[in-house]
Design a protein around this motif. Structure first.
Motif, mmCIF file in Angstrom:
data_model
loop_
_atom_site.group_PDB
_atom_site.id
_atom_site.type_symbol
_atom_site.label_atom_id
_atom_site.label_comp_id
_atom_site.label_asym_id
_atom_site.label_seq_id
_atom_site.Cartn_x
_atom_site.Cartn_y
_atom_site.Cartn_z
ATOM 1 N N MET A 1 73.559 103.688 34.396
ATOM 2 C CA MET A 1 72.696 102.814 33.512
ATOM 3 C C MET A 1 71.140 103.706 33.712
ATOM 4 N N LEU A 2 70.962 105.041 34.804
ATOM 5 C CA LEU A 2 69.709 105.648 34.035
ATOM 6 C C LEU A 2 69.870 106.648 33.189
ATOM 7 N N HIS A 3 71.381 107.064 33.296
ATOM 8 C CA HIS A 3 72.124 107.816 32.352
ATOM 9 C C HIS A 3 72.091 107.529 30.678
ATOM 10 N N ARG A 4 72.067 106.237 30.324
ATOM 11 C CA ARG A 4 72.471 104.957 29.280
ATOM 12 C C ARG A 4 70.722 105.516 28.882
ATOM 13 N N MET A 5 69.976 105.747 29.938
ATOM 14 C CA MET A 5 68.455 105.355 29.285
ATOM 15 C C MET A 5 67.865 106.453 28.866
ATOM 16 N N ARG A 6 68.344 107.941 29.188
ATOM 17 C CA ARG A 6 68.278 109.191 29.116
ATOM 18 C C ARG A 6 69.007 108.811 27.384
ATOM 19 N N GLN A 7 69.932 108.910 27.207
ATOM 20 C CA GLN A 7 70.580 109.357 26.227
ATOM 21 C C GLN A 7 70.179 108.396 25.188
ATOM 22 N N ALA A 8 69.572 106.714 25.559
ATOM 23 C CA ALA A 8 68.814 106.086 24.471
ATOM 24 C C ALA A 8 67.154 106.284 23.791
ATOM 25 N N GLY A 9 66.781 107.631 24.965
ATOM 26 C CA GLY A 9 65.653 108.088 23.868
ATOM 27 C C GLY A 9 64.855 107.489 25.021
ATOM 28 N N TYR A 10 64.545 106.913 26.660
ATOM 29 C CA TYR A 10 63.737 106.459 26.930
ATOM 30 C C TYR A 10 63.217 107.596 28.219
ATOM 31 N N VAL A 11 61.561 108.106 27.560
ATOM 32 C CA VAL A 11 61.566 109.239 29.344
ATOM 33 C C VAL A 11 61.245 108.522 30.302
ATOM 34 N N ALA A 12 61.533 108.995 32.212
ATOM 35 C CA ALA A 12 61.714 108.992 33.341
ATOM 36 C C ALA A 12 60.357 108.562 32.915
ATOM 37 N N ARG A 13 60.484 107.192 34.319
ATOM 38 C CA ARG A 13 59.702 106.308 35.012
ATOM 39 C C ARG A 13 59.582 106.159 36.267
ATOM 40 N N VAL A 14 59.509 106.028 37.170
ATOM 41 C CA VAL A 14 59.559 105.825 38.488
ATOM 42 C C VAL A 14 59.816 103.865 38.490
ATOM 43 N N SER A 15 59.783 102.955 37.150
ATOM 44 C CA SER A 15 60.237 101.974 38.274
ATOM 45 C C SER A 15 62.009 102.100 37.873
#
Length: 624
Positions: A556-570
């Motif tokens: 899921m973390l990888h998919r968020m990166r692919q979707a363009g979301y920058v890294a967050r503490v949460s």
């Protein structure tokens, strides 16, 4: 405005340097002040250089400095984003900033236009502190002459707009070429109407194609605001880097403050802290004047990602003599409420009133929400009664706020009272508020009844109206009813988008079927036009974390990166919990965070030792 207590002790950790108004070598040391859950609020006032402008000041903390430095009153983030743990609800839209005073009428017009045109855009309007208000960037003014805005008759829909939405997505230029060949109206008013209608329905791809065609065919005289509008569309569709590249193609004479504030706003929407600070610095390097808009953008971003920097922005506003706006106060009030600092929240309100600024409906609703969350039901009710005013029947504007707020307090009788007033002829937003309110009270049948009434108001409703009932089903784990509603949406020709995806995913998660929720999210990610919301990813990731499913949590973390979301503490907090529940070490987790420019907050710092493969324990010391 705001009162600012002078800092009694100068620290070396944090500095504000000014070069525009002060000597380039001047260095002003400031305290490492920021808002935390136990932050102290300074209620006393002290006038600053301008007697009509003063600032609120939050202080004091035992934590390390934020390393927030300013050269020429710009910003530089050395540590990156530090999340407070709250999730922001809106990832789409333009800029979640100052709300226009006539937003109620604007919403009703949009709802009416949607149903009359038979559109099915899956958009939703938030009524909280981060409400979308694109007009603050003055982009639409670029496409509409003042004279065109004044109309005494009924609003009409652009013929060009209807032609654009009826055409296949990849053939917009062919439709426009045909429109031009047939000699149809292509005035600035027609172009403006089409563009505005596309924007408010989030058809940004078509709006961008229209803008590109107009420039290619030289059908519109481009000025700074028109270029800014194009820039905004590029940022939305193609990302921040493409938007930055486009700025270099804009003639220098048109690269003004509006261009960069547009880029800044999109950085904030993307939650890209580093890029937002870079753009702010660039604006100062170009010697653009400091504005409340730019500062509010930073405050909004820091409210989500790095609350400790809020005080530094306030100090910057004081040094630059930037007067706070109503929205500035709204951000601060909401931040204090989120930190559960009700005393500090009340003090901000009192200071605001002392400066002659009265809380608007949005601020009052935020106050009521935070009072209720803190268990202060009587204070919450007092605010709601104040919102009603002396004659609730004449104060129609507040209905859509009051219904869900009273429901949140469990006041079914008050919800019934308010609903009876608007029951004879509800407005679009009141229908939605009623569905939400009765759903909160567990009165599902009443929510469904209002929804059925809403369906009869138009031949084809946009998807967002269905989404409100879908959320009710999700909150009450009514999986089968939710599925039936989605089938009904598809049968009525509704376009499924981010808010529907979010409700569907949460519906299956609540029903315990995380695999199906993951499958829905994966299919949503394959849609090219718009990405799922950040919170949609997180709700699935959190379920995997609870199960200790490291593989899927990482996925899921990888998919968020692919979707363009920058890294967050949460994200890292959730990931670390997955490793903890799996009783497995997270090798290299600190290095991964550092690579993403993420520094742990208190809660994450407390979790990290539990996944450290090389941590020292009393048992390991004995064995050694």
């Amino acid at each position: 405005m705001w009162a600012l207590r002078r800092v009694p002790k100068l620290l070396r950790d944090t500095s504000i340097r000014t070069g525009a108004s002060y000597s380039a070598s001047a260095r002003l040391q400031t305290s490492n002040t920021f808002i935390e859950k136990n932050a102290i609020f300074s209620g006393s006032s002290q006038l600053v250089s301008d007697a009509s402008s003063s600032l609120l000041r939050f202080y004091r903390s035992t934590h390390a400095s934020s390393n927030f430095s300013v050269w020429r009153c710009g910003l530089s983030s050395q540590a990156g984003a530090e999340s407070s743990g709250e999730e922001d609800d809106l990832e789409d839209g333009f800029s979640e900033l100052e709300t226009a005073g006539n937003s109620e009428n604007k919403r009703d017009h949009i709802a009416k236009d949607e149903t009359e045109d038979g559109l099915d855009s899956d958009q939703e309007f938030s009524v909280d502190v981060e409400e979308t208000a694109s007009n603050e960037l003055e982009l639409f003014g670029a496409e509409t002459d003042v004279s065109d805005k004044k109309s005494s008759g009924r609003r009409t829909t652009s013929g060009l707009f209807k032609a654009l939405i009826s055409a296949p997505g990849l053939s917009i230029h062919k439709v426009l070429d045909k429109w031009l060949e047939e000699g149809k109206n292509l005035s600035r008013t027609e172009i403006s109407s089409a563009t505005l209608n596309l924007r408010k329905r989030r058809m940004y791809g078509r709006a961008l194609q229209l803008s590109e065609w107009l420039e290619m065919k030289q059908q519109l005289e481009f000025n700074e605001k028109v270029y800014a509008s194009r820039l905004d569309l590029i940022a939305k569709i193609r990302g921040l880097q493409k938007a930055e590249d486009y700025i270099q193609t804009i003639p220098k004479s048109f690269r003004g403050e509006i261009i960069y504030r547009t880029l800044l706003a999109n950085c904030v929407v993307s939650n890209n802290l580093k890029k937002a600070e870079e753009v702010f610095n660039k604006m100062k390097d170009l010697e653009f004047p400091s504005t409340a808009f730019a500062c509010n953008q930073l405050l909004l971003l820091y409210k989500r990602l790095d609350k400790k920097k809020i005080a530094d922005v306030l100090l910057l506003m004081e040094k630059e003599n930037v007067k706070p706006t109503l929205f500035t106060y709204r951000i601060l009030i909401d931040t204090k409420g989120l930190c559960n600092d009700i005393t500090g929240m009340d003090q901000i309100v009192e200071t605001m009133k002392a400066e002659g600024i009265e809380p608007d409906i949005q601020i009052q609703s935020v106050l009521a929400k935070h009072y209720a969350s803190a268990g202060l039901m009587e204070k919450a009710e007092e605010v709601l009664k104040a919102m009603e005013g002396d004659n609730i029947k004449e104060n129609r504007w507040v209905y859509r706020f009051l219904l869900p707020l009273y429901a949140g307090l469990g006041k079914a009788d008050e919800v019934e009272r308010i609903w009876k007033i608007c029951d004879s002829k509800p407005r679009f937003e009141e229908y939605l508020a009623g569905i939400e309110a009765w759903g909160k009270l567990g009165k599902i049948e009443k929510s469904e009844e209002i929804f059925e009434r809403l369906l009869k108001t138009s031949k084809k409703l946009p998807a967002r109206y269905y989404t409100h009932l879908l959320k009710v089903y999700s909150n009450h784990k009514m999986l089968e009813k939710g599925k039936d509603l989605v089938k009904r949406m598809a049968g009525n020709g509704c376009q499924i988008g981010p808010f529907t995806w979010d409700a569907l995913v949460k519906l299956h998660v609540e029903a315990g079927d995380v695999e199906k929720a993951d499958s829905i999210l994966q299919k949503a990610c394959q849609q090219n036009e718009i990405k799922p919301m950040f919170t949609t990813f997180m709700v699935v990731m959190e379920q995997y974390a609870r199960k200790g499913d490291i593989h899927n949590a990482e996925k899921m973390l990888h998919r968020m990166r692919q979707a363009g979301y920058v890294a967050r503490v949460s994200q890292f907090q959730t990931l670390v919990r997955a490793y903890i529940n799996a009783k497995a070490p997270a090798y290299g987790i600190r290095e991964r965070m550092k690579a993403d420019n993420i520094f742990p907050n208190k809660s994450l710092a407390a979790l990290l030792p539990q996944v450290d493969a090389f941590r020292r324990t009393s048992v390991s010391d004995l064995l050694d």
